[in-house]
Enzyme design. Structure first.
Site, PDB file in Angstrom:
ATOM      1  N   GLY A 139       0.833  -1.339  -0.024  1.00  0.00           N
ATOM      2  CA  GLY A 139       0.075   0.519   0.206  1.00  0.00           C
ATOM      3  C   GLY A 139       0.590   1.431  -0.013  1.00  0.00           C
ATOM      4  N   ASN A 175       1.488   3.506  -2.306  1.00  0.00           N
ATOM      5  CA  ASN A 175       1.693   3.998  -3.888  1.00  0.00           C
ATOM      6  C   ASN A 175       0.727   4.708  -3.454  1.00  0.00           C
ATOM      7  OD1 ASN A 175       4.033   3.599  -6.205  1.00  0.00           O
ATOM      8  ND2 ASN A 175       3.736   1.845  -5.620  1.00  0.00           N
ATOM      9  N   LEU A 197      -3.510  -6.805  -7.627  1.00  0.00           N
ATOM     10  CA  LEU A 197      -3.007  -8.107  -8.310  1.00  0.00           C
ATOM     11  C   LEU A 197      -3.287  -8.815  -9.027  1.00  0.00           C
ATOM     12  CD1 LEU A 197      -0.206  -8.915  -5.485  1.00  0.00           C
ATOM     13  CD2 LEU A 197       0.589  -7.948  -6.950  1.00  0.00           C
ATOM     14  N   LYS A 198      -5.003  -8.557  -8.953  1.00  0.00           N
ATOM     15  CA  LYS A 198      -5.683  -9.529  -9.962  1.00  0.00           C
ATOM     16  C   LYS A 198      -5.610  -8.750 -11.086  1.00  0.00           C
ATOM     17  CE  LYS A 198      -7.955 -12.570  -6.993  1.00  0.00           C
ATOM     18  NZ  LYS A 198      -7.615 -13.748  -7.370  1.00  0.00           N
ATOM     19  N   ASN A 201      -2.307   2.725 -14.584  1.00  0.00           N
ATOM     20  CA  ASN A 201      -1.161   1.463 -13.426  1.00  0.00           C
ATOM     21  C   ASN A 201       0.020   1.533 -13.447  1.00  0.00           C
ATOM     22  OD1 ASN A 201      -1.010  -1.186 -12.571  1.00  0.00           O
ATOM     23  ND2 ASN A 201       0.076  -1.971 -14.138  1.00  0.00           N
ATOM     24  N   HIS A 238       3.952   0.098 -13.294  1.00  0.00           N
ATOM     25  CA  HIS A 238       4.699  -1.370 -13.330  1.00  0.00           C
ATOM     26  C   HIS A 238       6.051  -0.903 -13.127  1.00  0.00           C
ATOM     27  CE1 HIS A 238       5.437  -5.255 -14.545  1.00  0.00           C
ATOM     28  NE2 HIS A 238       5.962  -4.483 -15.279  1.00  0.00           N
ATOM     29  N   ASP A 262      -0.589  -5.196 -19.032  1.00  0.00           N
ATOM     30  CA  ASP A 262       0.932  -3.867 -18.863  1.00  0.00           C
ATOM     31  C   ASP A 262       0.989  -3.368 -20.857  1.00  0.00           C
ATOM     32  OD1 ASP A 262       1.410  -4.662 -16.130  1.00  0.00           O
ATOM     33  OD2 ASP A 262       2.861  -6.055 -16.928  1.00  0.00           O
ATOM     34  N   GLU A 300       8.469   5.298  -7.544  1.00  0.00           N
ATOM     35  CA  GLU A 300       7.632   5.764  -7.759  1.00  0.00           C
ATOM     36  C   GLU A 300       6.341   6.315  -7.236  1.00  0.00           C
ATOM     37  OE1 GLU A 300       5.657   1.474  -7.871  1.00  0.00           O
ATOM     38  OE2 GLU A 300       7.986   0.591  -7.917  1.00  0.00           O
TER      39      GLU A 300
END
Ligand code: GRF
Length: 203
Positions: A20, A22, A89-90, A106, A108, A149, A178
């Site tokens: 958590g 980010n 992650l889903k 998103n 990455h 991605d 990030e």
């Protein structure tokens, strides 16, 4: 109010499954912001790290397969206009992606298209970057599309790989970048202001 004047604020929902950090960085950055407000943070994991953080935003739990329609209805009711995946992650349901075209993002921790796609999460990404002898890794912020991605890239910033790096040290340095980049890129996207300078990204 003149025509074309910016709206009072854009409501942003955050999805987080991991530690958590980010999500917390985004929530902190937009606290008291003039044009972006945080509708809340949604997590699919009862033990998610975000729950242990002091965050000035409501945290909601949900079960991905069961609550897909309910969460979307909640977002609609709350007037959510954009969604940020922060270590979610889903697989994101298609209905969610279609509800926020170009407004679901998103992050990455690599320079996509390198080290992305299925199986590329957590330390696997940094291990792969080190194994392939990259001089730079970094981060990518992109729109969410049906494939992992692969959505349109909004922003990338490079982080040098150091000789003594382990997957863990590289991960930690990229994570720091990030926290700097994600809120600023979201701000640029949602407020239509210039993107941050990738050279200013902490290394
Ligand atoms: C980050 O490295 C992010 O890029 C990736 O998952 C990690 C989540 O970390 N998608 P945290 O949960 O925000 O600390």
């Amino acid at each position: 109010m003149p025509l074309n004047a910016p709206k009072a604020s854009t409501s942003l929902a955050i999805l987080a499954s991991g530690t958590g950090s980010n999500a917390a960085a985004i929530a902190e950055y937009f606290q008291g912001h003039n044009f972006v407000s945080i509708a809340g943070i949604w997590t699919n994991r009862p033990e998610a790290g975000i729950k242990k953080r002091e965050i000035n935003a409501p945290i909601h739990g949900f079960l991905p397969e069961k609550d897909e329609t309910r969460v979307l209805a909640e977002w609609k009711k709350l007037g959510v206009e954009a969604v940020a995946l922060a270590g979610y992650l889903k697989k994101v349901p298609l209905a969610w992606i279609e509800a926020f075209p170009g407004r679901m993002f998103n992050i990455h921790p690599a320079l996509l298209p390198k080290f992305g796609g299925k199986g590329m999460y957590g330390l696997h990404i940094h291990r792969a970057a080190l194994t392939s002898g990259e001089a730079f890794s970094g981060l990518t912020i992109h729109e969410v599309s049906k494939e992992y991605d692969e959505g349109t890239i909004s922003f990338q910033c490079r982080v040098p790989v150091e000789e003594r790096d382990t997957p863990e040290t590289l991960q930690a340095r990229i994570l720091k970048a990030e926290h700097w980049a994600y809120p600023r890129v979201l701000e640029a996207q949602l407020c239509q202001t210039p993107m941050p300078n990738p050279l200013s990204c902490p290394k």
